[in-house]
Write a protein that holds these residues in place. Structure first.
Motif, PDB file in Angstrom:
ATOM      1  N   LYS A 225       1.039  -0.879   0.024  1.00 45.96           N
ATOM      2  CA  LYS A 225      -0.367  -0.014   0.000  1.00 45.96           C
ATOM      3  C   LYS A 225       0.819   1.116  -0.313  1.00 45.96           C
ATOM      4  O   LYS A 225       0.708   2.339  -0.602  1.00 45.96           O
ATOM      5  CB  LYS A 225      -0.783   0.136   1.287  1.00 45.96           C
ATOM      6  N   PHE A 226       1.895   1.141   0.987  1.00 55.29           N
ATOM      7  CA  PHE A 226       2.741   2.498   0.714  1.00 55.29           C
ATOM      8  C   PHE A 226       3.301   2.343  -0.678  1.00 55.29           C
ATOM      9  O   PHE A 226       4.680   3.628  -0.858  1.00 55.29           O
ATOM     10  CB  PHE A 226       3.633   2.647   2.257  1.00 55.29           C
TER      11      PHE A 226
ATOM     12  N   TRP B  46       0.751   4.052  -3.053  1.00 56.16           N
ATOM     13  CA  TRP B  46       0.800   5.118  -2.999  1.00 56.16           C
ATOM     14  C   TRP B  46       2.397   6.513  -3.202  1.00 56.16           C
ATOM     15  O   TRP B  46       2.345   7.471  -4.097  1.00 56.16           O
ATOM     16  CB  TRP B  46       1.684   5.992  -0.983  1.00 56.16           C
TER      17      TRP B  46
ATOM     18  N   ASP C 258       1.163   6.555  -6.833  1.00 54.79           N
ATOM     19  CA  ASP C 258       0.628   7.292  -7.108  1.00 54.79           C
ATOM     20  C   ASP C 258       0.665   8.266  -6.899  1.00 54.79           C
ATOM     21  O   ASP C 258       0.746   9.411  -8.087  1.00 54.79           O
ATOM     22  CB  ASP C 258      -0.688   6.397  -6.300  1.00 54.79           C
ATOM     23  N   SER C 259       1.443   8.826  -6.453  1.00 52.69           N
ATOM     24  CA  SER C 259       2.610  10.249  -6.279  1.00 52.69           C
ATOM     25  C   SER C 259       2.684  10.595  -7.203  1.00 52.69           C
ATOM     26  O   SER C 259       2.256  11.878  -7.949  1.00 52.69           O
ATOM     27  CB  SER C 259       2.917  10.851  -4.585  1.00 52.69           C
TER      28      SER C 259
ATOM     29  N   SER D  71      -4.036  11.501  -2.734  1.00 51.77           N
ATOM     30  CA  SER D  71      -3.429  10.254  -2.832  1.00 51.77           C
ATOM     31  C   SER D  71      -3.176   9.366  -1.464  1.00 51.77           C
ATOM     32  O   SER D  71      -3.150   8.203  -2.020  1.00 51.77           O
ATOM     33  CB  SER D  71      -1.893  10.093  -3.211  1.00 51.77           C
ATOM     34  N   ALA D  72      -2.411   9.229  -0.623  1.00 49.89           N
ATOM     35  CA  ALA D  72      -3.222   8.551   0.354  1.00 49.89           C
ATOM     36  C   ALA D  72      -3.803   7.914   0.794  1.00 49.89           C
ATOM     37  O   ALA D  72      -4.248   6.974   1.219  1.00 49.89           O
ATOM     38  CB  ALA D  72      -2.268   9.860   1.449  1.00 49.89           C
TER      39      ALA D  72
ATOM     40  N   THR E 112      -4.907   5.331  -1.277  1.00 52.34           N
ATOM     41  CA  THR E 112      -3.651   3.941  -1.848  1.00 52.34           C
ATOM     42  C   THR E 112      -3.347   3.895  -0.607  1.00 52.34           C
ATOM     43  O   THR E 112      -3.462   2.024   0.292  1.00 52.34           O
ATOM     44  CB  THR E 112      -2.809   4.434  -1.936  1.00 52.34           C
ATOM     45  N   LEU E 113      -3.855   4.443   0.444  1.00 53.77           N
ATOM     46  CA  LEU E 113      -3.146   3.446   2.160  1.00 53.77           C
ATOM     47  C   LEU E 113      -4.623   3.177   2.701  1.00 53.77           C
ATOM     48  O   LEU E 113      -4.100   2.081   3.588  1.00 53.77           O
ATOM     49  CB  LEU E 113      -2.253   4.521   2.672  1.00 53.77           C
TER      50      LEU E 113
END
Length: 205
Positions: free
Chosen positions: A4-5, A8, A11-12, A199-200, A203-204
């Motif tokens: 997940k990170f 992130w 995606d960022s 973004s977080a 995605t997170l």
């Protein structure tokens, strides 16, 4: 949770690439006109590291991302965002990943930004987006304990803080040289901070 990170960061990088011209446009009004290009280049370098490196823990991943940003990005944004990820990762070392510990990591990262940038609330910097985001995150965790809800609240508060930079007169960084002429312009750093938190939230959770 490493996946997940990683998502992130990837995606960022995508979002910052898509918004690079916009961030540079904002920065051209009150800065060096390089924020978009610097953020795009820095996160592209982070993705390159992700493509060739495997990590055993989230703290290792975030610290490597931070070191990459510090080494690859010029201007103020590289050291500031690099410090954020370095401190975020360091704070998570040895901890179970919970909404509370992630909040502790986020705050440690922002404390690192403050230590480097010496900004205060109302100075028209990225901190004007980070400060309300952290408070909203902590309040949401205390209320529901849900990571997704906390990140969504943080992103929404960050966007309000970003928008609130428009009428401010800059008191830090290159923009401060403009004095009253900095009024009426949205801060680029607060804008990129909001993109990262949005973004977080995607995605997170």
């Amino acid at each position: 949770m490493i996946d997940k990170f990683t998502d992130w960061l990837r995606d960022s990088a995508k979002v910052l690439h898509e918004n690079a011209a916009y961030l540079t446009e904002l920065d051209s009004a009150i800065g060096d006109a390089d924020h978009g290009a610097n953020m795009d280049r820095g996160f592209a370098a982070v993705v390159a590291v992700l493509d060739e490196t495997s990590f055993d823990s989230v703290d290792e991943l975030l610290k490597k991302a931070g070191m990459t940003l510090v080494s690859k990005v010029g201007g103020a944004s590289g050291p500031l965002y690099g410090t954020f990820f370095l401190r975020f990762g360091t704070a998570l070392a040895g901890l179970s990943l919970t909404p509370e510990s992630i909040g502790t990591g986020l705050r440690a990262g922002v404390d690192g930004v403050l230590a480097r940038g010496k900004a205060e609330l109302g100075d028209k910097t990225m901190y004007d987006a980070w400060a309300p985001a952290l408070d909203a995150y902590d309040a949401a965790v205390a209320g529901s304990g849900d990571l997704g809800a906390a990140l969504k609240a943080a992103a929404e508060a960050s966007a309000k803080g970003r928008d609130a930079t428009v009428p401010l007169e800059a008191r830090k960084g290159r923009a401060s040289y403009l004095g009253e002429r900095s009024v009426g312009h949205q801060d680029p750093g607060a804008t990129s901070t909001t993109l990262l938190l949005e973004s977080a939230a995607r995605t997170l959770a």
